[in-house]
Enzyme design. Structure first.
Site, PDB file in Angstrom:
ATOM      1  N   ASP A 139       0.879  -1.174   0.000  1.00  5.75           N
ATOM      2  CA  ASP A 139       0.000   0.000   0.000  1.00  5.75           C
ATOM      3  C   ASP A 139       0.911   1.216   0.000  1.00  5.75           C
ATOM      4  OD1 ASP A 139      -2.278   1.629   0.158  1.00  5.75           O
ATOM      5  OD2 ASP A 139      -2.158   1.668   2.342  1.00  5.75           O
ATOM      6  N   GLU A 144      -2.357  -2.031  -4.962  1.00  2.00           N
ATOM      7  CA  GLU A 144      -3.662  -1.466  -5.284  1.00  2.00           C
ATOM      8  C   GLU A 144      -3.501  -0.423  -6.377  1.00  2.00           C
ATOM      9  OE1 GLU A 144      -6.979  -1.104  -2.131  1.00  2.00           O
ATOM     10  OE2 GLU A 144      -6.135   0.892  -2.327  1.00  2.00           O
ATOM     11  N   ASP A 193      -2.225   1.368   6.814  1.00  3.07           N
ATOM     12  CA  ASP A 193      -1.533   1.050   5.560  1.00  3.07           C
ATOM     13  C   ASP A 193      -1.036  -0.396   5.548  1.00  3.07           C
ATOM     14  OD1 ASP A 193      -0.958   4.141   4.542  1.00  3.07           O
ATOM     15  OD2 ASP A 193      -0.837   3.878   6.710  1.00  3.07           O
TER      16      ASP A 193
END
Length: 173
Positions: A7, A67, A140
């Site tokens: 992330d 992502e 995160d």
């Protein structure tokens, strides 16, 4: 199969490494890479790259998942995240890894079963699916583990029709 989920961010980049063996998921490691707020952006990106390089060498994942960048109303934030994401992708490719990218909707669907799930639901399921004593912090890190779980789920689905690689320890909760 060892999977790293990332992330990315310029202040905090979370990472989570899981092992997929048959239909079981186990945690290998998770943590975050931080940079100081006063550092110039090029130095922050360099630090992030070097730390990711070390993590990749240390844990030697075979798969890299991240992502996709979603639209952010704050263009400055979106640009900074995009730069951190680019550094993460570069570290992965330079380590010889293939990169898998997932939308936030895909990650939530894979982890919670509902693409519009709240952040707290995702965090709870990360904890439950990986049999962790508590939700990983900061957020995160939990998000990075969720991306890794999403990728492991895809790998498991590709390997065996109808197979679910998510470790079944939900009965504990």
């Amino acid at each position: 199969m060892r999977v790293i989920g990332v992330d990315p961010g310029t202040a905090i980049t979370g990472y989570g490494i899981i092992e997929l063996q048959g239909n079981r998921l186990t945690v290998v490691a998770y943590d975050c890479i931080t940079t100081q707020a006063g550092m110039p952006m090029p130095s922050r990106l360099q630090h992030l790259y070097r730390q990711l390089e070390l993590v990749l060498k240390l844990y030697q994942p075979q798969q890299f998942a991240v992502e996709e960048l979603f639209f952010n109303k704050n263009a400055r934030t979106a640009l900074a995240v995009g730069q951190a994401r680019g550094v993460a992708l570069l570290a992965a490719v330079n380590a010889g890894l293939t990169v898998a990218e997932y939308t936030p909707l895909e990650v939530k669907q894979a982890v919670v079963g509902y693409g519009r799930a709240a952040k707290e639901q995702v965090q709870y399921m990360v904890r439950a699916l990986l049999c962790l004593p508590e939700i990983p912090r900061p957020d995160d890190v939990a998000d990075a583990l969720a991306v890794a779980i999403c990728h492991a789920h895809r790998l498991g689905s590709q390997r065996a029709k109808g197979g679910n690689p998510l470790h079944d320890c939900l009965s504990q909760w």
